[in-house]
Design an enzyme around this catalytic site. Structure first.
Site, PDB file in Angstrom:
ATOM      1  N   ASP A   1      -5.005  -4.001  -2.538  1.00 54.37           N
ATOM      2  CA  ASP A   1      -4.084  -4.133  -1.580  1.00 54.37           C
ATOM      3  C   ASP A   1      -3.280  -5.042  -1.004  1.00 54.37           C
ATOM      4  O   ASP A   1      -3.927  -5.814  -0.315  1.00 54.37           O
ATOM      5  CB  ASP A   1      -5.193  -3.098  -0.386  1.00 54.37           C
ATOM      6  CG  ASP A   1      -4.146  -2.294   0.495  1.00 54.37           C
ATOM      7  OD1 ASP A   1      -2.915  -2.928   0.853  1.00 54.37           O
ATOM      8  OD2 ASP A   1      -4.581  -1.389   0.953  1.00 54.37           O
TER       9      ASP A   1
ATOM     10  N   SER B   1       0.636  -1.082   0.144  1.00 57.80           N
ATOM     11  CA  SER B   1      -0.193  -0.024  -0.048  1.00 57.80           C
ATOM     12  C   SER B   1       0.950   1.132   0.023  1.00 57.80           C
ATOM     13  O   SER B   1       1.710   1.314  -0.773  1.00 57.80           O
ATOM     14  CB  SER B   1      -1.130   0.013   1.040  1.00 57.80           C
ATOM     15  OG  SER B   1      -2.079   0.920   0.903  1.00 57.80           O
TER      16      SER B   1
END
Length: 304
Positions: free
Chosen positions: A184, A71
């Site tokens: 993610d 991320s």
């Protein structure tokens, strides 16, 4: 026992080991410094704190063998691996706004498209391919269908892996790659400490950016989704901690996920947490381990 007998016994033990154990080129034995890997967790705007951690490590001349991220941590990891300085990363993070990396684009798969992120990354990164990074880089995404972690390393452009690793489900649209829907990286593993091990790190520093306190009830759908993932990640936290030798935890809990205006506060939090960890890291560097030329540790004792 007399000295000649002791020498004879040791020689015999050494001969037995040379026949039964792995061959060691004793002439090539060297004292090797630890290979320190840095694993950076996510947190969107709170990822600015990673630049504060990097600034302290550079100030103390702590060598980094490899860097990995998920991320927001994947953006910082790629920037640093490419040759960007902590100051450059901090400046870009503090000036960044949500619209620099995303645009609202309602679809069945999410509310936000991440195409703008590539333009942002082209400006920030000094190099754009894994194989030319001065520091080995690893980026982790998650396969939305299988739940498996998907590591990117060694070769190829970094833009798609970083976009995928930043694609928070329910907000960002997934990224399609090789027949997979990628989201993610923190969904599969909150901090990619194990990926740093796979890149050759002997000692892993994981940087964990804790979320805001959860005592308040969610007020909208995004907070509901965010709280769900906090609960899920909490249950797998021990996995990445087991692969870490040291966990650095900047106190960023008071900052919202999109709190880019709190850049200086985030940088200070990163610096404070890293400064507290420096003595332990320096102790690693002071205690070099004897290894062979191939990088294998020398056995602590010779078998009888």
């Amino acid at each position: 026992m007399r000295a000649p007998q002791k020498v004879a016994n040791f020689s015999a033990a050494l001969r037995r080991y040379s026949h039964s154990g792995p061959k060691i080129d004793w002439a090539a034995v060297v004292a090797s410094p630890p290979r320190i890997g840095l694993a950076l967790g996510g947190g969107f705007a709170r990822g600015i704190a990673h630049a504060g951690v990097l600034a302290v490590l550079e100030r103390h001349r702590i060598p980094i063998h490899c860097v990995t991220g998920v991320s927001a941590g994947s953006i910082v990891a790629a920037a640093y691996a490419s040759g960007a300085s902590p100051t450059e990363i901090a400046r870009a993070g503090c000036a960044m706004r949500f619209g620099d990396v995303a645009r609202w684009s309602l679809s069945r798969m999410g509310f936000v498209a991440s195409g703008r992120m590539q333009t942002f990354l082209r400006r920030l990164l000094k190099r754009h391919r894994f194989e030319v990074m001065p520091i080995p880089l690893g980026v982790l995404a998650t396969d939305l269908c299988t739940g498996e972690t998907v590591p990117f390393r060694d070769a190829g452009e970094v833009f798609l892996p970083i976009r995928a690793s930043c694609s928070y489900p329910g907000l960002f649209q997934p990224v399609r790659h090789d027949g997979r829907l990628l989201v993610d990286g923190a969904m599969g593993m909150e901090i990619p400490a194990l990926l740093a091990r796979h890149l050759g790190a002997t000692h892993v520093i994981s940087v964990h950016l804790p979320a805001q306190a959860s005592h308040l009830a969610p007020a909208n759908i995004f907070q509901v989704v965010n709280r769900y993932f906090q609960i899920m990640q909490g249950r797998s936290e021990q996995d990445w901690r087991n692969d870490s030798d040291l966990v650095v935890t900047p106190d960023v809990r008071a900052v919202d996920w999109d709190g880019f205006g709190c850049g200086q506060e985030l940088l200070m939090a990163g610096e404070e947490a890293a400064s507290a960890a420096v003595p332990k890291i320096q102790a690693w560097l002071a205690n070099r381990q004897s290894v062979t030329a191939s990088g294998e540790p020398i056995p602590a004792s010779i078998p009888a």
